[in-house]
Design an enzyme around this catalytic site. Structure first.
Site, short mmCIF file in Angstrom:
data_model
loop_
_atom_site.label_atom_id
_atom_site.label_comp_id
_atom_site.label_asym_id
_atom_site.label_seq_id
_atom_site.Cartn_x
_atom_site.Cartn_y
_atom_site.Cartn_z
N ASN A 7 0.86 -1.17 0.00
CA ASN A 7 0.00 0.00 0.00
C ASN A 7 0.91 1.23 0.00
OD1 ASN A 7 -1.82 2.05 0.61
ND2 ASN A 7 -2.99 0.79 2.05
N ARG A 98 -2.53 -1.68 -3.65
CA ARG A 98 -3.54 -0.63 -3.73
C ARG A 98 -3.08 0.32 -4.82
NH1 ARG A 98 -4.15 4.32 0.32
NH2 ARG A 98 -5.93 5.30 -0.65
N HIS A 187 -11.13 6.34 -2.26
CA HIS A 187 -11.32 5.60 -1.00
C HIS A 187 -12.24 4.39 -1.23
CE1 HIS A 187 -10.59 9.45 1.59
NE2 HIS A 187 -9.47 8.75 1.51
N HIS A 215 -15.81 7.93 5.35
CA HIS A 215 -14.38 7.65 5.54
C HIS A 215 -13.74 8.98 5.94
CE1 HIS A 215 -10.45 5.61 4.66
NE2 HIS A 215 -10.09 6.88 4.65
N LEU A 216 -13.46 9.14 7.24
CA LEU A 216 -12.94 10.41 7.75
C LEU A 216 -11.56 10.18 8.31
CD1 LEU A 216 -16.21 11.55 9.64
CD2 LEU A 216 -15.60 11.95 7.25
N ASN A 218 -7.22 11.65 7.22
CA ASN A 218 -6.62 12.90 6.74
C ASN A 218 -7.36 13.34 5.48
OD1 ASN A 218 -4.54 13.70 8.54
ND2 ASN A 218 -3.44 11.85 7.93
N ARG A 248 -6.69 19.68 3.03
CA ARG A 248 -7.34 19.96 1.74
C ARG A 248 -8.64 20.73 1.98
NH1 ARG A 248 -7.45 13.94 -0.48
NH2 ARG A 248 -5.94 13.43 1.13
N ASP A 290 -4.14 18.03 11.99
CA ASP A 290 -4.51 16.86 12.79
C ASP A 290 -5.64 17.21 13.76
OD1 ASP A 290 -4.40 14.88 14.98
OD2 ASP A 290 -2.64 14.15 13.91
N GLY A 338 -9.35 7.24 10.70
CA GLY A 338 -8.82 7.86 11.93
C GLY A 338 -9.82 8.68 12.72
N ILE A 339 -10.50 9.62 12.06
CA ILE A 339 -11.47 10.47 12.77
C ILE A 339 -12.77 9.69 13.01
CG2 ILE A 339 -12.92 12.53 12.54
CD1 ILE A 339 -10.59 13.84 10.97
N GLU A 341 -13.36 6.56 13.30
CA GLU A 341 -13.27 5.46 14.27
C GLU A 341 -12.99 5.97 15.68
OE1 GLU A 341 -10.48 2.40 12.91
OE2 GLU A 341 -11.19 2.77 10.87
N GLU A 391 -8.26 -1.82 4.74
CA GLU A 391 -8.00 -1.78 3.30
C GLU A 391 -7.05 -2.91 2.88
OE1 GLU A 391 -6.97 2.34 3.74
OE2 GLU A 391 -8.35 2.91 2.14
P1 ADP Z 1 -4.97 8.70 6.60
O1 ADP Z 1 -6.06 9.30 5.77
O2 ADP Z 1 -3.64 9.38 6.44
O3 ADP Z 1 -4.91 7.18 6.58
P2 ADP Z 1 -6.07 8.34 9.27
O4 ADP Z 1 -7.20 7.48 8.83
O5 ADP Z 1 -5.03 7.74 10.14
O6 ADP Z 1 -5.38 9.11 8.10
O7 ADP Z 1 -6.72 9.58 10.08
C1 ADP Z 1 -5.96 10.63 10.57
C2 ADP Z 1 -6.88 11.57 11.33
O8 ADP Z 1 -7.50 10.84 12.40
C3 ADP Z 1 -6.16 12.77 11.97
O9 ADP Z 1 -6.90 13.96 11.79
C4 ADP Z 1 -6.16 12.38 13.43
O10 ADP Z 1 -6.19 13.52 14.26
C5 ADP Z 1 -7.47 11.65 13.57
N1 ADP Z 1 -7.48 10.85 14.79
C6 ADP Z 1 -6.79 9.74 15.07
N2 ADP Z 1 -7.02 9.33 16.35
C7 ADP Z 1 -7.89 10.23 16.87
C8 ADP Z 1 -8.54 10.38 18.15
N3 ADP Z 1 -8.33 9.51 19.14
N4 ADP Z 1 -9.39 11.42 18.31
C9 ADP Z 1 -9.61 12.30 17.31
N5 ADP Z 1 -9.04 12.22 16.10
C10 ADP Z 1 -8.20 11.21 15.87
#
Ligand code: ADP
Length: 411
Positions: A7, A98, A187, A215-216, A218, A248, A290, A338-339, A341, A391
């Site tokens: 990936n 991927r 995505h 899908h939330l 980055n 973005r 972040d 990330g966000i 979950e 993924e």
């Molecule tokens: P990518 O798109 O690079 O794979 P991720 O899916 O890892 O990114 O998501 C990154 C985002 O998830 C960042 O904005 C990060 O702040 C947020 N994030 C990760 N853990 C937490 C948390 N415990 N609380 C709030 N936001 C989080």
């Protein structure tokens, strides 16, 4: 069956190895035998490798001037040292990649041949950061494992390839659509996986459900999924359209770009940099892309961080509303990445816009760090799920299916 997954990102290469039975696929993602990542951003001219296997984590950093050699070094750790899980690399049966952009041509995962490689290279103009990195991974594997190892491309655009034309075509002169300027969506591997997992968790057939997957990470995008097919999504020609993201902008009035070009002497590179790197959470807050840092700043009374969060939620709700309208109803809203979950606050704020649909969150369940769980109140008219996206596992499943078919056709 031993399946290696690659990936590739703009400045990283993640990889993992699954060992699966030849007969059946497990319902839930199994733990990979080996996981590794190379990061080329830690220090300029250096590569940093992290490998996890056999309950051991190893890190190594070296001066790098050849990414393919770095990938070879990463794969060496499969059959060497404390992270060794294979006698030799030739035990690998198939490799899945991927690939971000498959254009209009590829609507499903595909065995890689010279024609597919040529298409991935050609589509690099549409994904200038990712497609070349994906191709680099494919060619590195050919060099290391030989050209006879089957390799599979799993495209991030493929899941959206059945979007109806009304969702895929931009209202600009039609000739541009004919030249490939259209909405592709991204995505897709994650949206497809989460939809399938949600159907499993709900105990209902996927082809009976109206779902919105959020899908939330980055990068952020939504998909409206009806009977298992993506019928609408927020990202478009590139992963810049749609929701506000970490750095973005998401969708803005295109006349702003014309204005900046005409009145402020901006050029294309500057616009690209502004919209893709210096906007979103980072651009509004001036602090960080972040969400965790934004939330810390809000707790300390930072008003621009609060504004960034408010815009994010406002646009997320608006886009969920648009997807509900495209679907003409909603069985479940699914949060992932990330966000999605990890942030109970984002989920709560997003859902608060939909109480009129009788969508009710169970606030205790929402706050309980749910993984693959329904967090809606029992009397909610719409289910709300948190799904841990997988993924790499989705790519491994595609490889398993393709290789099983190839073996069946030979026997
Ligand atoms: P990518 O798109 O690079 O794979 P991720 O899916 O890892 O990114 O998501 C990154 C985002 O998830 C960042 O904005 C990060 O702040 C947020 N994030 C990760 N853990 C937490 C948390 N415990 N609380 C709030 N936001 C989080």
């Amino acid at each position: 069956m031993k399946i290696l997954v690659l990936n590739a990102g703009s400045s990283s290469q993640k990889s993992c190895l699954y060992e699966l039975s030849n007969n059946t696929l497990p319902e839930q993602p199994p733990k990979p035998l080996w996981e590794a990542s190379i990061d080329w951003t830690v220090a300029s001219g250096f590569a940093r490798l992290k490998v996890k296997a056999n309950e051991v984590t190893q890190k190594e950093k070296w001066e790098s001037n050849n990414r393919r050699m770095d990938i070879a070094k990463m794969l060496d750790s499969l059959s060497d040292g404390k992270t060794r899980v294979l006698e030799e690399l030739s035990e690998i049966d198939i490799v899945g990649h991927r690939v971000v952009h498959g254009g209009a041509e590829y609507s499903e995962a595909t065995l890689i041949n010279p024609e597919v490689k040529e298409a991935i290279a050609r589509l690099s103009v549409l994904a200038p950061v990712h497609n070349p990195a994906n191709l680099e991974g494919i060619e590195a594997i050919e060099t290391i494992l030989g050209s006879s190892i089957p390799q599979v491309a799993v495209f991030d655009t493929a899941f959206h390839s059945q979007m109806p034309q009304k969702a895929a075509v931009y209202p600009i002169p039609y000739e541009w659509f004919e030249k490939g300027i259209r909405r592709y969506g991204f995505h897709g591997i994650s949206h497809k996986y989460c939809a399938g997992r949600a159907a499993q968790l709900l105990g209902k057939p996927l082809d009976s459900l109206k779902l919105i997957t959020c899908h939330l990470g980055n990068g952020c995008s939504l998909a409206a999924i009806k009977d298992g097919i993506s019928i609408d999504t927020t990202m478009g020609f590139t992963p810049l359209e749609g929701l506000m993201m970490g750095n973005r902008s998401g969708s803005i009035d295109p006349a702003i770009l014309i204005h900046l070009l005409k009145e402020y002497d901006f050029n294309a590179e500057q616009l690209d940099e502004m919209l893709n790197k210096n906007s979103g959470f980072k651009g509004i807050s001036g602090i960080s892309a972040d969400l965790r840092t934004i939330l810390e700043a809000i707790a300390q009374g930072n008003e621009r961080a609060q504004l960034a969060f408010n815009i994010y939620i406002h646009r997320l709700r608006a886009a969920i509303g648009a997807m509900v309208a495209s679907l003409g109803g909603l069985d479940a809203l699914i949060f992932t990445a990330g966000i999605g979950e990890n942030s109970s606050l984002v989920r709560e704020e997003a859902c608060a816009g939909f109480e009129f649909l009788n969508l009710k969150l169970d606030l205790n369940k929402n706050a309980s760090s749910p993984v693959d769980k329904d967090i809606a109140a029992p009397d909610s008219a719409v289910r709300v799920l948190v799904v841990s996206t997988a993924e790499d596992w989705a790519i491994a499943q595609e490889c398993w299916q393709i290789l099983t078919k190839v073996r069946e056709s030979k026997s």
